[in-house]
Design a protein around this motif. Sequence first.
Motif, PDB file in Angstrom:
ATOM      1  N   TYR A 120       4.234  26.079  23.859  1.00 56.76           N
ATOM      2  CA  TYR A 120       4.143  27.546  25.075  1.00 56.76           C
ATOM      3  C   TYR A 120       2.918  28.422  25.050  1.00 56.76           C
ATOM      4  CZ  TYR A 120       6.700  30.645  22.222  1.00 56.76           C
ATOM      5  OH  TYR A 120       6.787  31.646  21.525  1.00 56.76           O
ATOM      6  N   TYR A 121       2.904  28.297  26.557  1.00 56.33           N
ATOM      7  CA  TYR A 121       2.091  29.275  26.779  1.00 56.33           C
ATOM      8  C   TYR A 121       2.136  30.752  27.351  1.00 56.33           C
ATOM      9  CZ  TYR A 121      -1.017  24.922  25.929  1.00 56.33           C
ATOM     10  OH  TYR A 121      -1.202  24.159  25.184  1.00 56.33           O
ATOM     11  N   VAL A 122       1.859  32.431  26.518  1.00 53.95           N
ATOM     12  CA  VAL A 122       1.925  32.889  27.089  1.00 53.95           C
ATOM     13  C   VAL A 122       0.640  33.847  27.354  1.00 53.95           C
ATOM     14  CG1 VAL A 122       4.297  33.576  25.554  1.00 53.95           C
ATOM     15  CG2 VAL A 122       2.160  34.116  24.994  1.00 53.95           C
ATOM     16  N   LYS A 123       0.576  34.658  28.746  1.00 57.49           N
ATOM     17  CA  LYS A 123      -0.843  35.881  28.936  1.00 57.49           C
ATOM     18  C   LYS A 123      -0.949  36.318  28.028  1.00 57.49           C
ATOM     19  CE  LYS A 123      -0.594  35.024  34.035  1.00 57.49           C
ATOM     20  NZ  LYS A 123      -0.634  35.702  35.179  1.00 57.49           N
ATOM     21  N   GLN A 124      -1.996  36.868  27.665  1.00 50.90           N
ATOM     22  CA  GLN A 124      -2.350  37.220  26.476  1.00 50.90           C
ATOM     23  C   GLN A 124      -1.629  39.305  26.275  1.00 50.90           C
ATOM     24  OE1 GLN A 124      -6.550  37.920  26.343  1.00 50.90           O
ATOM     25  NE2 GLN A 124      -6.272  39.321  24.572  1.00 50.90           N
ATOM     26  N   GLU A 125      -1.881  39.655  28.321  1.00 50.52           N
ATOM     27  CA  GLU A 125      -0.458  41.133  27.815  1.00 50.52           C
ATOM     28  C   GLU A 125       0.561  41.187  27.737  1.00 50.52           C
ATOM     29  OE1 GLU A 125      -1.182  39.452  32.471  1.00 50.52           O
ATOM     30  OE2 GLU A 125      -2.706  39.369  30.341  1.00 50.52           O
ATOM     31  N   TYR A 126       1.360  39.183  27.189  1.00 50.08           N
ATOM     32  CA  TYR A 126       2.739  39.360  26.996  1.00 50.08           C
ATOM     33  C   TYR A 126       2.989  38.846  26.151  1.00 50.08           C
ATOM     34  CZ  TYR A 126       3.686  40.186  31.848  1.00 50.08           C
ATOM     35  OH  TYR A 126       3.997  40.546  33.031  1.00 50.08           O
ATOM     36  N   GLU A 127       1.447  38.800  25.268  1.00 49.70           N
ATOM     37  CA  GLU A 127       2.068  38.744  23.722  1.00 49.70           C
ATOM     38  C   GLU A 127       2.771  38.145  22.719  1.00 49.70           C
ATOM     39  OE1 GLU A 127      -0.858  37.606  19.510  1.00 49.70           O
ATOM     40  OE2 GLU A 127      -1.462  39.179  21.290  1.00 49.70           O
ATOM     41  N   GLU A 128       3.489  39.791  23.447  1.00 54.08           N
ATOM     42  CA  GLU A 128       5.256  41.163  22.300  1.00 54.08           C
ATOM     43  C   GLU A 128       5.585  40.873  22.745  1.00 54.08           C
ATOM     44  OE1 GLU A 128       3.965  42.273  19.052  1.00 54.08           O
ATOM     45  OE2 GLU A 128       1.931  41.148  19.045  1.00 54.08           O
ATOM     46  N   ASP A 129       6.279  40.469  23.736  1.00 51.37           N
ATOM     47  CA  ASP A 129       7.451  40.223  25.228  1.00 51.37           C
ATOM     48  C   ASP A 129       8.027  39.643  24.267  1.00 51.37           C
ATOM     49  OD1 ASP A 129       9.355  40.074  26.555  1.00 51.37           O
ATOM     50  OD2 ASP A 129       7.821  40.026  28.186  1.00 51.37           O
ATOM     51  N   LEU A 130       9.593  39.731  23.231  1.00 53.28           N
ATOM     52  CA  LEU A 130      10.415  38.377  22.202  1.00 53.28           C
ATOM     53  C   LEU A 130      11.390  37.983  23.826  1.00 53.28           C
ATOM     54  CD1 LEU A 130      11.371  40.974  19.486  1.00 53.28           C
ATOM     55  CD2 LEU A 130      10.287  38.794  19.664  1.00 53.28           C
ATOM     56  N   VAL A 131      11.426  38.929  24.592  1.00 50.99           N
ATOM     57  CA  VAL A 131      12.257  38.201  26.187  1.00 50.99           C
ATOM     58  C   VAL A 131      11.319  37.258  26.304  1.00 50.99           C
ATOM     59  CG1 VAL A 131      12.937  38.578  27.776  1.00 50.99           C
ATOM     60  CG2 VAL A 131      13.262  40.831  26.194  1.00 50.99           C
ATOM     61  N   LEU A 132      10.501  36.695  27.122  1.00 52.96           N
ATOM     62  CA  LEU A 132       9.381  35.794  27.059  1.00 52.96           C
ATOM     63  C   LEU A 132       9.382  34.570  25.898  1.00 52.96           C
ATOM     64  CD1 LEU A 132       8.177  34.676  28.674  1.00 52.96           C
ATOM     65  CD2 LEU A 132       6.112  36.015  28.593  1.00 52.96           C
ATOM     66  N   HIS A 133       8.973  34.943  24.875  1.00 54.90           N
ATOM     67  CA  HIS A 133       9.855  34.152  23.569  1.00 54.90           C
ATOM     68  C   HIS A 133      10.344  33.427  23.684  1.00 54.90           C
ATOM     69  CE1 HIS A 133       5.064  35.198  21.930  1.00 54.90           C
ATOM     70  NE2 HIS A 133       5.318  35.808  22.570  1.00 54.90           N
TER      71      HIS A 133
END
Length: 158
Positions: A81-94
């Motif tokens: 999966y791909y995440v935007k750089q500003e959400y790299e640390e967002d555990l909920v998104l991961h």
Amino acid sequence: MMIEKIEQWIHQTNRAHSAKRQSCILFREQFKGFYSPSFLQNAYFVVTDNIPKPDFPELRDAGLDDFLDMEVDGMTYGNTYYVKQEYEEDLVLHFHELVHVLQWQQLTVPRFIARYMQEVQAFGYRKAPLEDMAFSLEDRFKAGESSFDIAGYVSSHL
């Protein structure tokens, strides 16, 4: 034919980003009891400025314009999966995207693509059952619910 074209695009996209892929084993402690270490070891994410999406005329002809044009913070293709750089640390998104990795695994790539497209066409992005499952599990994680077997849940609710 369109599903095969999307599947090829996914393989090409994941190959093109393979040097930037990071194993989700990095989240072993944060997701302990939710996802198995072996699953996390074989799931990957890529931090990027732009989320890749297949933009074929056939997809637009199928009425998926809104989905293709929608800004998203993450997107899953197979085990990556791909995440935007500003959400790299967002555990909920991961956490959310890892639900999709399980869905891809359990449905297989062509079946996931076909089902996801049909659901988005019929219900819209947010109410599509595969998305709704990921959002409801994400909500349980955010609420601090004690860990439970996400893979088993996904399997029994597909």
